[in-house]
Design a protein around this motif. Structure first.
Motif, PDB file in Angstrom:
ATOM      1  N   GLN A 230      16.902  77.621 -34.123  1.00 38.96           N
ATOM      2  CA  GLN A 230      16.598  76.661 -35.178  1.00 38.96           C
ATOM      3  C   GLN A 230      17.854  75.872 -35.545  1.00 38.96           C
ATOM      4  O   GLN A 230      18.805  76.407 -36.097  1.00 38.96           O
ATOM      5  N   ALA A 231      17.835  74.572 -35.218  1.00 37.99           N
ATOM      6  CA  ALA A 231      18.898  73.655 -35.661  1.00 37.99           C
ATOM      7  C   ALA A 231      18.409  72.921 -36.916  1.00 37.99           C
ATOM      8  O   ALA A 231      17.310  73.191 -37.417  1.00 37.99           O
ATOM      9  N   ASP A 232      19.190  72.006 -37.414  1.00 35.31           N
ATOM     10  CA  ASP A 232      18.821  71.307 -38.645  1.00 35.31           C
ATOM     11  C   ASP A 232      17.471  70.598 -38.526  1.00 35.31           C
ATOM     12  O   ASP A 232      16.693  70.557 -39.481  1.00 35.31           O
ATOM     13  N   ALA A 233      17.193  70.051 -37.343  1.00 32.06           N
ATOM     14  CA  ALA A 233      15.952  69.295 -37.153  1.00 32.06           C
ATOM     15  C   ALA A 233      14.792  70.163 -36.684  1.00 32.06           C
ATOM     16  O   ALA A 233      13.698  69.661 -36.448  1.00 32.06           O
ATOM     17  N   GLY A 234      15.043  71.460 -36.527  1.00 36.69           N
ATOM     18  CA  GLY A 234      13.973  72.354 -36.095  1.00 36.69           C
ATOM     19  C   GLY A 234      14.304  73.059 -34.789  1.00 36.69           C
ATOM     20  O   GLY A 234      15.455  73.072 -34.334  1.00 36.69           O
ATOM     21  N   LEU A 235      13.280  73.660 -34.184  1.00 38.04           N
ATOM     22  CA  LEU A 235      13.475  74.472 -32.984  1.00 38.04           C
ATOM     23  C   LEU A 235      14.018  73.615 -31.838  1.00 38.04           C
ATOM     24  O   LEU A 235      13.431  72.583 -31.492  1.00 38.04           O
ATOM     25  N   THR A 236      15.121  74.081 -31.265  1.00 34.07           N
ATOM     26  CA  THR A 236      15.855  73.299 -30.276  1.00 34.07           C
ATOM     27  C   THR A 236      16.214  74.183 -29.093  1.00 34.07           C
ATOM     28  O   THR A 236      16.392  75.388 -29.238  1.00 34.07           O
ATOM     29  N   CYS A 237      16.324  73.562 -27.916  1.00 25.44           N
ATOM     30  CA  CYS A 237      16.666  74.290 -26.697  1.00 25.44           C
ATOM     31  C   CYS A 237      18.168  74.179 -26.421  1.00 25.44           C
ATOM     32  O   CYS A 237      18.779  73.116 -26.613  1.00 25.44           O
ATOM     33  N   PHE A 238      18.742  75.288 -25.957  1.00 21.82           N
ATOM     34  CA  PHE A 238      20.177  75.331 -25.652  1.00 21.82           C
ATOM     35  C   PHE A 238      20.417  76.035 -24.326  1.00 21.82           C
ATOM     36  O   PHE A 238      19.632  76.893 -23.909  1.00 21.82           O
ATOM     37  N   LEU A 239      21.536  75.682 -23.682  1.00 21.29           N
ATOM     38  CA  LEU A 239      22.041  76.411 -22.525  1.00 21.29           C
ATOM     39  C   LEU A 239      23.278  77.180 -22.988  1.00 21.29           C
ATOM     40  O   LEU A 239      24.271  76.571 -23.389  1.00 21.29           O
ATOM     41  N   LEU A 240      23.189  78.494 -22.918  1.00 21.92           N
ATOM     42  CA  LEU A 240      24.266  79.362 -23.414  1.00 21.92           C
ATOM     43  C   LEU A 240      24.956  80.023 -22.225  1.00 21.92           C
ATOM     44  O   LEU A 240      24.356  80.864 -21.550  1.00 21.92           O
ATOM     45  N   PRO A 241      26.218  79.655 -21.924  1.00 24.41           N
ATOM     46  CA  PRO A 241      26.910  80.243 -20.774  1.00 24.41           C
ATOM     47  C   PRO A 241      27.381  81.662 -21.057  1.00 24.41           C
ATOM     48  O   PRO A 241      27.700  82.012 -22.193  1.00 24.41           O
TER      49      PRO A 241
END
Length: 551
Positions: A230-241
């Motif tokens: 959850q980012a400020d604008a809502g559910l967000t996708c990330f790539l976590l190394p």
């Protein structure tokens, strides 16, 4: 000792050619790609039936991964150690491009070819297919964030396996995992509580710090993970190394490995993120839409893995029955057993036909709107139905070996433990059934595309009645629509499979499938086909045993 003479036991099912002995697969490849299997498909078919590779699969499962949270000096390392056979399986998979070949070389039939290779290699061992499948699904999602893809895609598509935990700039290749699910949400990822706070602008895009708990993190020794937070604008996708650009370990901590029913060779874990550094993929608040393409790819591989399990179980059952005698003649010659084996073979061939058809739709989706609709519909339909059928299928195949099938040496218990997995991963039954309803309601033209898809088979009048039932079910709305969702998807799947078999399979196969699955001349267990001399022909078509052909 005289008492130790071995009688009436089948010879080992090795070596054999997993491709050339699979007539349904060979025909499907040629039909959907327009050409015979290429050299790589041929080669991996030979490897899949070789004693050496079969042993790798057995060893990887007999020696499951182990978590090492700390080194001998007390430093936190969060590493998972595998048996050497695990690495050999991944080396072959990446060398043959199972993880990303269609993205690196988007030939006209790249996804059909890749699906065939995955299908064959999954019969050796299913667990290592998890990071392979997730990497396959990662590339189209990464392309939504070009600055991230510019760094990561060349490594994700490289045809080698590099297990080192080093920064991406030093990697020859890379694999990705996923960490979407949380303990409070399950399939309801919108309920995720992991938080993402903006950290900095980088040459690879916008970086955030993630804090939260993931209930399932698949393949925790991968080089990076797709994560929803959850980012400020809502559910967000990330790539976590896994490893940061400065060569330090990211703040991702493996709390434990899951003790699973099956899929024992693969490490599934529970992890904590404590300010873990990750790159945003897609727009803030658009996490679900970002991963839609990933879901299409991973669902296709769920279908693939389940179809591969069915094929592996069918092969073992027919092989055993061919060489095992009871009451004076081989089991395969006895009508009751022929009925069981033919029924198993029908289910397997229908699954294979739909799988390869959906791979073709994946190849054509970008340029053909109808194929894009069929792909979106079909991956949800096939994920529901083929994955749902696999446990019952494998259980019956296991029973065909009698007590021998219940013993680990037969390989059947491993298939049986694996069988339920794909029905759960990427959304269990109701999730996929309801997704089909949403697809059809949101885009009614999808149902029209499906009608055009099966139209060439509707000269078979028994299909028309099933199509009429499907139309009735499609009109249900609200709670009634949800209550009948499974019936709708089941009918749709069977119609699609039947249409493919009518057009492309021998008459003995298509007629028996329609008579049982569509016309209802069938019981509630495998082996309840209507009596027919065609059972023998159906079994022979699915057999790896030349001796069966000669009889």
């Amino acid at each position: 000792m005289d008492t130790h003479e071995v009688l009436n036991q089948p010879p080992p099912l090795e070596p054999y050619d997993a491709l050339r002995s699979d007539r349904a697969l060979c025909e499907a490849i040629e039909r959907e790609s327009g050409s015979a299997p290429d050299a790589e498909v041929e080669r991996i078919g030979t490897l899949a039936g070789s004693p050496e590779c079969i042993a790798w699969g057995e060893q990887a499962n007999a020696n499951p991964p182990e978590l090492q949270t700390h080194d001998r000096y007390g430093h936190r390392i969060d590493e998972v150690r595998f048996h050497p056979s695990w690495y050999r399986l991944l080396e072959v998979a990446t060398r043959f491009g199972l993880h990303a070949a269609p993205w690196a070389d988007p030939a006209a039939n790249a996804h059909v070819t890749r699906a065939a290779k995955f299908f064959l290699w999954a019969q050796v061992e299913a667990g290592h297919g998890c990071p392979i499948s997730m990497t396959y699904a990662a590339v189209p999602a990464l392309r939504l964030q070009p600055e991230v893809a510019r760094v990561w895609e060349p490594r994700l598509t490289a045809r080698e396996y590099d297990p080192r935990l080093v920064p991406i700039a030093e990697k020859r290749s890379a694999l990705t995992g996923m960490a979407m699910t949380e303990k409070q949400g399950g399939s309801d990822v919108r309920a995720n509580t992991t938080r993402a706070t903006f950290a900095e602008h980088t040459s690879m895009g916008e970086a955030y710090l993630l804090t939260g708990h993931k209930w399932f993190c698949s393949a925790p020794m991968c080089d990076a993970f797709f994560v929803l937070a959850q980012a400020d604008a809502g559910l967000t996708c990330f790539l976590l190394p896994r490893v940061l650009p400065d060569a330090t370990r990211n703040r991702m901590f493996v709390q434990r490995l899951k003790d699973k029913l099956g899929n024992r060779s693969n490490a599934s874990s529970e992890v904590e993120f404590d300010g873990a550094w990750a790159l945003r993929v897609g727009k803030e608040g658009r996490g679900i839409s970002t991963i839609v393409e990933m879901v299409n790819c991973t669902r296709l591989d769920c279908i693939n893995g389940s179809a591969a399990l069915m094929r592996g179980a069918t092969v073992r059952a027919i092989h055993h029955a061919t060489y095992r005698s009871a009451f004076g003649r081989p089991l395969v010659e006895q009508p009751a057993m022929q009925n069981v084996l033919a029924d198993l073979a029908l289910e397997s061939e229908a699954a294979t036909a739909l799988l390869v058809r959906l791979a073709r739709a994946t190849d054509r989706a970008e340029h053909d709107p109808a194929e894009a609709l069929l792909r979106r519909l079909g991956t949800a339909v096939g994920k529901y139905w083929i994955c749902k059928r696999t446990p019952a299928h494998v259980a019956e195949a296991l029973e065909s070996l009698g007590g021998n099938g219940y013993v680990e040496d037969s390989g059947m218990p491993r298939l049986y433990r694996e069988a339920p997995l794909n029905s759960i991963w990427e959304g269990s039954g109701n999730i996929n059934a309801l997704d089909v309803l949403r697809i059809v309601e949101k885009a009614p033209e999808t149902f029209e595309a499906f009608g055009a898809e099966i139209a060439p088979a509707l000269h078979e009048k028994r299909l028309q009645a099933a199509l009429d039932r499907l139309r009735v079910l499609s009109r249900a709305r609200g709670a009634d629509g949800q209550r009948s969702a499974r019936a709708f998807v089941e009918t749709l799947a069977l119609l699609w499979q039947a249409a493919l078999l009518v057009q492309f399979a021998p008459a003995a196969v298509s007629d028996a499938f329609i008579d049982s699955r569509i016309a209802g001349n069938w019981g509630h267990a495998f082996g309840t086909l209507a009596p027919s001399a065609a059972h023998r022909e159906i079994v022979a078509r699915a057999s790896t045993c030349e001796i069966l052909e000669a009889r």
